[in-house]
Design an enzyme around this catalytic site. Structure first.
Site, PDB file in Angstrom:
ATOM      1  N   LYS A 230      -0.898  -9.555   2.945  1.00  0.00           N
ATOM      2  CA  LYS A 230      -0.122  -9.043   4.081  1.00  0.00           C
ATOM      3  C   LYS A 230      -0.999  -8.096   4.886  1.00  0.00           C
ATOM      4  O   LYS A 230      -1.764  -7.313   4.310  1.00  0.00           O
ATOM      5  CB  LYS A 230       1.139  -8.320   3.601  1.00  0.00           C
ATOM      6  CG  LYS A 230       1.985  -7.749   4.745  1.00  0.00           C
ATOM      7  CD  LYS A 230       3.360  -7.342   4.290  1.00  0.00           C
ATOM      8  CE  LYS A 230       3.453  -5.999   3.629  1.00  0.00           C
ATOM      9  NZ  LYS A 230       2.966  -4.859   4.430  1.00  0.00           N
TER      10      LYS A 230
ATOM     11  N   ASP B 117       0.845  -1.204   0.000  1.00  0.00           N
ATOM     12  CA  ASP B 117       0.000   0.000   0.000  1.00  0.00           C
ATOM     13  C   ASP B 117       0.878   1.251   0.000  1.00  0.00           C
ATOM     14  O   ASP B 117       0.372   2.377  -0.070  1.00  0.00           O
ATOM     15  CB  ASP B 117      -1.016  -0.005   1.148  1.00  0.00           C
ATOM     16  CG  ASP B 117      -0.377  -0.081   2.519  1.00  0.00           C
ATOM     17  OD1 ASP B 117       0.865  -0.184   2.604  1.00  0.00           O
ATOM     18  OD2 ASP B 117      -1.119  -0.036   3.535  1.00  0.00           O
ATOM     19  N   SER B 118       2.208   1.052   0.005  1.00  0.00           N
ATOM     20  CA  SER B 118       3.131   2.164  -0.245  1.00  0.00           C
ATOM     21  C   SER B 118       2.828   2.806  -1.592  1.00  0.00           C
ATOM     22  O   SER B 118       3.295   3.915  -1.863  1.00  0.00           O
ATOM     23  CB  SER B 118       4.586   1.666  -0.223  1.00  0.00           C
ATOM     24  OG  SER B 118       4.764   0.562  -1.098  1.00  0.00           O
TER      25      SER B 118
ATOM     26  N   GLU C 225       9.827  -4.254  10.008  1.00  0.00           N
ATOM     27  CA  GLU C 225      10.189  -2.942   9.453  1.00  0.00           C
ATOM     28  C   GLU C 225      10.745  -2.034  10.535  1.00  0.00           C
ATOM     29  O   GLU C 225      10.144  -1.875  11.605  1.00  0.00           O
ATOM     30  CB  GLU C 225       8.944  -2.303   8.801  1.00  0.00           C
ATOM     31  CG  GLU C 225       9.238  -0.937   8.192  1.00  0.00           C
ATOM     32  CD  GLU C 225       8.182  -0.444   7.217  1.00  0.00           C
ATOM     33  OE1 GLU C 225       7.226  -1.206   6.915  1.00  0.00           O
ATOM     34  OE2 GLU C 225       8.315   0.702   6.749  1.00  0.00           O
TER      35      GLU C 225
ATOM     36  N   ASP D  21      -1.051  -6.278  -0.252  1.00  0.00           N
ATOM     37  CA  ASP D  21      -1.309  -5.642   1.046  1.00  0.00           C
ATOM     38  C   ASP D  21      -2.795  -5.408   1.264  1.00  0.00           C
ATOM     39  O   ASP D  21      -3.469  -4.837   0.383  1.00  0.00           O
ATOM     40  CB  ASP D  21      -0.638  -4.258   1.073  1.00  0.00           C
ATOM     41  CG  ASP D  21       0.590  -4.203   1.937  1.00  0.00           C
ATOM     42  OD1 ASP D  21       0.851  -5.159   2.696  1.00  0.00           O
ATOM     43  OD2 ASP D  21       1.304  -3.184   1.847  1.00  0.00           O
TER      44      ASP D  21
HETATM   45  O1  KIV Z   1       3.605  -1.123   1.579  1.00  0.00           O
HETATM   46  C1  KIV Z   1       4.760  -1.524   1.466  1.00  0.00           C
HETATM   47  O2  KIV Z   1       5.448  -1.282   0.481  1.00  0.00           O
HETATM   48  C2  KIV Z   1       5.307  -2.313   2.557  1.00  0.00           C
HETATM   49  C3  KIV Z   1       6.796  -2.539   2.569  1.00  0.00           C
HETATM   50  C4  KIV Z   1       7.496  -1.296   2.906  1.00  0.00           C
HETATM   51  C5  KIV Z   1       7.175  -3.674   3.440  1.00  0.00           C
HETATM   52  O3  KIV Z   1       4.600  -2.750   3.412  1.00  0.00           O
END
Ligand code: KIV
Length: 279
Positions: free
Chosen positions: A126, A58-59, A195, A97
């Protein structure tokens, strides 16, 4: 860029990465390489370069949408990008995510959201959080959905955590992380992202668990590593965190940068404990 179907061919010589294969790699102490990925074009490049796992994080809210946090990212945003990655990928393991607000209410809500991502092409979902996610992890895994848990800095809780800060610095916080990691593994999580925490805390968690840990800013002793794709390609804006390495430096192409990332993770050359880790 060619859009001819032949550019869609499976990467030569690589069998699809499965959960079974990831477990074998973990058992053999082979580091697992993971990068975030949000579209079909990059999925093809990363898959051909041998990245084991593609994380549709979700980044994408910050990287693609230009937002200040991941909080506004929706389930339909995530499903759209999981589908894009899935179209470009042939052999990597795909992790989607669950975004903020899509799993916090109940295991049933998480199941509905996970279903959307699995139907879009994810192999695993995730979710972020400690002991309060244990019932949800159990519920999903009992119903055939592989789950990756996520501890330490959990960006969806950025406001509760008081910013993007290192977690687990004092002994009590480190003990809580160790406890939650064990509870999540016992609940059925097949993988755990760690993280932004001191290397020693991540190392202790990794040594105590039967499942692989994937570190980002968590030192060199995790079972694998993940970075945000745009950060490791030097496209991050502003001052980059200590744990990011720009793999475009010294690489002639994006493909070469990704291949260097994979080989450096596999050979444990990245992260460098002196340059990219926290005490
Ligand atoms: O959202 C994401 O990219 C993440 C990574 C930074 C592990 O959760």
């Amino acid at each position: 860029m060619s859009v001819h179907p032949s550019s869609h061919a499976a990467p030569s010589g690589r069998k699809p990465i499965t959960l079974h294969r990831l477990r074998e790699m973990h058992a053999a102490s082979e580091p697992i390489s993971m990068l975030t990925c949000y579209d079909a074009a990059f999925a093809r490049v990363l898959d051909h370069a041998g990245v084991d796992c593609l994380l549709i994080g979700d980044s994408l809210g910050m990287v693609l949408q230009g937002l200040d946090s991941t909080l506004p990212v929706t389930l339909s945003d995530m499903a759209y990008h999981v589908r894009c990655v899935s179209q470009g990928n042939r052999s990597a393991w795909i992790i989607g995510d669950l975004p903020f607000g899509s799993y916090q209410q109940s295991p049933a809500q998480a199941m509905e959201s996970a279903t959307a991502l699995m139907q879009a092409g994810a192999h695993m979902v995730k979710l972020e959080g400690g002991d309060w996610t244990v019932d949800t992890v159990h519920f999903l895994t009992q119903r055939g959905i592989p789950v990756c848990a996520h501890l330490g800095l959990t960006p969806q809780s950025v406001h509760a955590l008081g910013g993007y800060r290192i977690q687990g610095r004092d002994e009590q916080a480190a003990a809580t992380l160790r406890l939650h990691a064990r509870q999540l593994a016992e609940a059925g999580a097949a993988m755990l992202v760690l993280e932004l925490m001191p290397s020693a805390v991540a190392a202790a968690i990794t040594a105590s668990l039967p499942i692989p840990t994937i570190g980002i800013g968590a030192g060199a002793d995790c079972s694998g590593q993940v970075l945000v794709l745009h950060d490791m390609l030097g496209l991050g804006h502003g001052k980059q965190p200590r744990f990011v390495r720009d793999f475009m430096q010294g690489s002639g192409s994006i493909d070469a940068a990704i291949r260097t990332y994979v080989s450096d993770v596999k050979a444990r050359r990245f992260p460098d404990p002196k340059l990219h880790a926290y005490l």
